[in-house]
Design an enzyme around this catalytic site. Sequence first.
Site, PDB file in Angstrom:
ATOM      1  N   GLU A  40       0.845  -1.211   0.000  1.00  0.00           N
ATOM      2  CA  GLU A  40       0.000   0.000   0.000  1.00  0.00           C
ATOM      3  C   GLU A  40       0.878   1.259   0.000  1.00  0.00           C
ATOM      4  O   GLU A  40       1.870   1.327   0.744  1.00  0.00           O
ATOM      5  CB  GLU A  40      -0.842  -0.010   1.278  1.00  0.00           C
ATOM      6  CG  GLU A  40      -1.748   1.191   1.470  1.00  0.00           C
ATOM      7  CD  GLU A  40      -2.420   1.222   2.846  1.00  0.00           C
ATOM      8  OE1 GLU A  40      -1.800   0.770   3.837  1.00  0.00           O
ATOM      9  OE2 GLU A  40      -3.556   1.711   2.924  1.00  0.00           O
ATOM     10  N   LYS A 115      -9.803   1.920  -1.874  1.00  0.00           N
ATOM     11  CA  LYS A 115      -9.923   1.355  -0.517  1.00  0.00           C
ATOM     12  C   LYS A 115     -11.248   1.791   0.114  1.00  0.00           C
ATOM     13  O   LYS A 115     -11.565   2.992   0.154  1.00  0.00           O
ATOM     14  CB  LYS A 115      -8.732   1.842   0.306  1.00  0.00           C
ATOM     15  CG  LYS A 115      -8.631   1.279   1.713  1.00  0.00           C
ATOM     16  CD  LYS A 115      -7.371   1.817   2.380  1.00  0.00           C
ATOM     17  CE  LYS A 115      -7.129   1.258   3.749  1.00  0.00           C
ATOM     18  NZ  LYS A 115      -5.903   1.825   4.366  1.00  0.00           N
ATOM     19  N   CYS A 150      -5.003  -3.103   3.297  1.00  0.00           N
ATOM     20  CA  CYS A 150      -4.599  -2.830   4.680  1.00  0.00           C
ATOM     21  C   CYS A 150      -5.766  -2.908   5.673  1.00  0.00           C
ATOM     22  O   CYS A 150      -6.242  -3.991   5.980  1.00  0.00           O
ATOM     23  CB  CYS A 150      -3.878  -1.486   4.737  1.00  0.00           C
ATOM     24  SG  CYS A 150      -2.801  -1.336   6.182  1.00  0.00           S
TER      25      CYS A 150
HETATM   26  N1  LIG Z   1      -2.864   1.891   6.468  1.00  0.00           N
HETATM   27  C1  LIG Z   1      -3.731   1.220   7.206  1.00  0.00           C
HETATM   28  O1  LIG Z   1      -4.811   0.890   6.742  1.00  0.00           O
HETATM   29  C2  LIG Z   1      -3.306   0.891   8.610  1.00  0.00           C
HETATM   30  C3  LIG Z   1      -4.230  -0.094   9.282  1.00  0.00           C
HETATM   31  C4  LIG Z   1      -3.824  -0.340  10.697  1.00  0.00           C
HETATM   32  O2  LIG Z   1      -2.880   0.219  11.207  1.00  0.00           O
HETATM   33  C5  LIG Z   1      -4.619  -1.293  11.480  1.00  0.00           C
HETATM   34  O3  LIG Z   1      -5.642  -1.787  10.998  1.00  0.00           O
HETATM   35  O4  LIG Z   1      -4.223  -1.589  12.622  1.00  0.00           O
END
Ligand SMILES: NC(=O)CCC(=O)C(=O)O
Length: 265
Positions: A40, A115, A150
């Site tokens: 990502e 996303k 993510c």
């Molecule tokens: N970039 C993200 O989506 C980080 C997600 C995260 O830190 C978490 O779910 O814990």
Amino acid sequence: MRASLLQIQVDPHESVDSRRERVASLVRDQAGADLVVLPELWTVGAFAFERFATEAEEADPATGPTALAMSAAARDAGVWLHAGSVVEKGHEAGALYNTSLVFSPSGELVATYRKIHRFGFDRGEATLLAAGTTPVTVPHPQATLGLATCYDLRFPELFRALVDAEPEGARVLVVPAGWPAKRAGHWTLFARTRAVENQCFVLACGTAGSHAGVAQAGRSAIIDPWGEILAQSEDNAETVVTADLDVSQVDKVRETFPVLKDRVL
Ligand SMILES: NC(=O)CCC(=O)C(=O)O
């Protein structure tokens, strides 16, 4: 299906241009793979919120520098490439998205995924970016891919939608991330859980190092439909994680242990 995950170091001292060139060269080194996956927001850094607006770019290879570089790298290597995500300048005035790009071996942009679940609660991505609304699957010739990014990993209903998608549900779930080290346990736990509950392969590709003061988990992993880890990086250094996926295992697991058929709701 030979899958290679490139766990990229997002070093704030390296310019985005230089990292883009370096990553394109790493992709070219993967000739022979059936699918290459990047993390990502590996250009700017998933937590470098203050740079999101200035580094935003278009998802179209005709105008976006990352899309152009990744299209060329996929074509030169002759690989399917999930190029991770970029901060996308949407067509709507001012709208920015966290958008994944998937290229075919001819360099064609075959899919984008915005996303859906933005991270940060009342800060960061959740306030700076707009949310996607549509789950996306991609017809890779060896197995349909389901896309997530993510923080999406925490929302099992998205993965069920990918598995139930028409005309063919996902068999390989691809999850680029910039997951922090302090929640590394959740990263591996959720990745394995999504594999087991959906009887799919999961390709979980994170970033290495540290950016915007947030140490990254790394620990990119390739997980089979029984939840076994086929390959995983030991730490958060830049590395390539590769495994050969027997995609027929998805059908075998679904036939011999048919829990997906027992769903009631
Ligand atoms: N970039 C993200 O989506 C980080 C997600 C995260 O830190 C978490 O779910 O814990």
